[in-house]
Design a protein around this motif. Structure first.
Motif, PDB file in Angstrom:
ATOM      1  N   ARG A   1      22.213  64.611   3.116  1.00  0.00           N
ATOM      2  CA  ARG A   1      21.405  63.729   4.237  1.00  0.00           C
ATOM      3  C   ARG A   1      20.719  62.745   3.465  1.00  0.00           C
ATOM      4  O   ARG A   1      21.184  61.325   4.488  1.00  0.00           O
ATOM      5  N   ARG A   2      20.678  62.486   2.278  1.00  0.00           N
ATOM      6  CA  ARG A   2      20.052  61.540   1.217  1.00  0.00           C
ATOM      7  C   ARG A   2      21.593  60.667   1.372  1.00  0.00           C
ATOM      8  O   ARG A   2      20.465  59.179   1.798  1.00  0.00           O
ATOM      9  N   ILE A   3      21.939  61.074   1.205  1.00  0.00           N
ATOM     10  CA  ILE A   3      23.566  59.807   1.405  1.00  0.00           C
ATOM     11  C   ILE A   3      23.624  59.262   2.369  1.00  0.00           C
ATOM     12  O   ILE A   3      24.261  58.487   2.934  1.00  0.00           O
ATOM     13  N   VAL A   4      23.567  60.285   4.050  1.00  0.00           N
ATOM     14  CA  VAL A   4      23.972  59.576   4.798  1.00  0.00           C
ATOM     15  C   VAL A   4      22.837  58.468   5.356  1.00  0.00           C
ATOM     16  O   VAL A   4      23.345  57.657   6.158  1.00  0.00           O
ATOM     17  N   GLU A   5      21.752  58.898   5.537  1.00  0.00           N
ATOM     18  CA  GLU A   5      20.735  57.670   5.790  1.00  0.00           C
ATOM     19  C   GLU A   5      20.659  56.946   4.886  1.00  0.00           C
ATOM     20  O   GLU A   5      20.854  55.360   5.380  1.00  0.00           O
ATOM     21  N   ALA A   6      21.251  57.173   3.327  1.00  0.00           N
ATOM     22  CA  ALA A   6      20.932  55.541   2.579  1.00  0.00           C
ATOM     23  C   ALA A   6      22.727  55.117   2.913  1.00  0.00           C
ATOM     24  O   ALA A   6      22.112  53.980   2.900  1.00  0.00           O
ATOM     25  N   ARG A   7      23.374  55.213   2.902  1.00  0.00           N
ATOM     26  CA  ARG A   7      25.082  55.165   3.768  1.00  0.00           C
ATOM     27  C   ARG A   7      24.946  54.580   5.240  1.00  0.00           C
ATOM     28  O   ARG A   7      25.268  52.730   5.524  1.00  0.00           O
ATOM     29  N   TRP A   8      24.360  55.469   5.982  1.00  0.00           N
ATOM     30  CA  TRP A   8      24.685  54.398   7.755  1.00  0.00           C
ATOM     31  C   TRP A   8      23.450  54.627   8.175  1.00  0.00           C
ATOM     32  O   TRP A   8      23.427  54.168   9.545  1.00  0.00           O
ATOM     33  N   LEU A   9      22.361  55.032   8.146  1.00  0.00           N
ATOM     34  CA  LEU A   9      21.032  55.164   8.305  1.00  0.00           C
ATOM     35  C   LEU A   9      19.910  53.885   7.749  1.00  0.00           C
ATOM     36  O   LEU A   9      18.728  53.823   8.586  1.00  0.00           O
ATOM     37  N   ALA A  10      20.496  53.316   7.306  1.00  0.00           N
ATOM     38  CA  ALA A  10      18.855  52.471   6.489  1.00  0.00           C
ATOM     39  C   ALA A  10      19.171  50.684   6.602  1.00  0.00           C
ATOM     40  O   ALA A  10      20.279  50.346   7.666  1.00  0.00           O
ATOM     41  N   ASP A  11      17.870  50.465   7.508  1.00  0.00           N
ATOM     42  CA  ASP A  11      17.118  49.073   7.881  1.00  0.00           C
ATOM     43  C   ASP A  11      18.061  48.354   7.415  1.00  0.00           C
ATOM     44  O   ASP A  11      18.637  47.012   8.009  1.00  0.00           O
ATOM     45  N   ASP A  12      18.879  47.963   6.174  1.00  0.00           N
ATOM     46  CA  ASP A  12      19.517  46.915   5.081  1.00  0.00           C
ATOM     47  C   ASP A  12      20.671  47.385   4.899  1.00  0.00           C
ATOM     48  O   ASP A  12      21.468  48.502   5.848  1.00  0.00           O
TER      49      ASP A  12
END
Length: 281
Positions: free
Chosen positions: A233-244
């Motif tokens: 989950r951390r990887i998906v959020e950091a790669r695809w759901l981050a604001d930047d």
């Protein structure tokens, strides 16, 4: 070669430092290449493999720079190219009399191409092997910035084994520019596409579709994320759901203490699991 530690790749100043580090690594002579490759294949000497890879990292950077126009993070392009380089080292046979540089170029470009095709917004127009070749070579094969004539399109089509119509269509899509949806506020006489669009927001079917989409993107996405383990989950959020622009593979590799290739494997598996969870029942 999974135990090999490469210099850290990030963005900005960190990327500049990475390039400085790899440029300081000495180049190998042909005799040194042969000796190291022989140690790798005959004795599975990972230290020899590491020296072969490290001495050619600058080659990856040089090749990756040629793909800067696709708008993807340079650090990720380099990382993908490094994976191609490691694959090349594993398959390199010095007995054929070819330098590793010449042999590795194909593998480096192949990995970068695959990364671009997975992530660039125009990849859906390049589905066959011939179309992918057209996709990556059209810019360089054009003699000028002007639109192709039918004669030029036919020549390129013959060289790449595609139809002239495909060349012209690819050129149109790759050179297409954004059109403003709203007219300039300062020009009362100007018109834009929005002036000709009907307002279908309250049409019943559109309302139902919008509610279903909102539910899928809200509850469905949250549910799919909850079905992942904490690391995935951390990887998906950091790669695809981050604001930047999102974290790079190597940044996450440093965070979890694994290789960038392992991060990519986890990412692919997690996205596939989410896709299954979000599929209509």
């Amino acid at each position: 070669m999974t135990t090999m530690t490469l210099p850290a790749i990030a963005s900005g100043d960190s990327l500049d430092r990475y390039i400085q580090q790899i440029n300081a690594i000495p180049l190998l002579s042909q005799d040194e290449e042969v000796s190291l490759a022989t140690r790798l294949h005959e004795h599975n000497d990972l230290d020899a493999a590491g020296k072969l890879v490290m001495s050619h990292l600058r080659v990856v950077v040089s090749i990756a720079r040629g793909y800067a126009g696709y708008g993807l993070p340079q650090a990720d392009l380099i990382q993908e190219g490094n994976i191609g380089l490691m694959k090349a080292v594993k398959r390199f046979e010095p007995s054929r009399g070819v330098r590793l540089f010449s042999f590795a170029v194909h593998w480096i470009r192949a990995e970068i191409h695959e990364y671009i095709l997975r992530n660039w917004r125009l990849v859906r127009i390049a589905t066959t092997k011939a179309q992918r070749k057209l996709f990556f070579n059209l810019r360089s094969m054009k003699s000028s910035l002007a639109s192709l004539s039918h004669t030029e399109a036919k020549q390129i089509a013959d060289d790449l084994g595609v139809k002239p119509e495909e060349v012209l269509e690819m050129e149109t899509r790759m050179s297409g520019q954004d059109v403003a949806l709203v007219a300039d506020d300062g020009d009362e006489d100007s018109y834009a596409p929005i002036d000709w669009l009907a307002d279908n927001d309250n049409e019943p079917v559109a309302v139902l579709e919008r509610r279903a989409t909102d539910r899928l993107q809200g509850e469905g996405l949250q549910s799919a994320l909850e079905g992942l383990d904490a690391r995935s989950r951390r990887i998906v959020e950091a790669r695809w759901l981050a604001d930047d622009s999102g974290a790079t593979l190597h940044e996450l590799a440093d965070e979890f203490g694994v290789s960038a290739e392992r991060i990519r494997q986890i990412e692919v598996k997690a996205l596939q699991k989410m896709k299954t969870a979000l599929a209509p029942a």
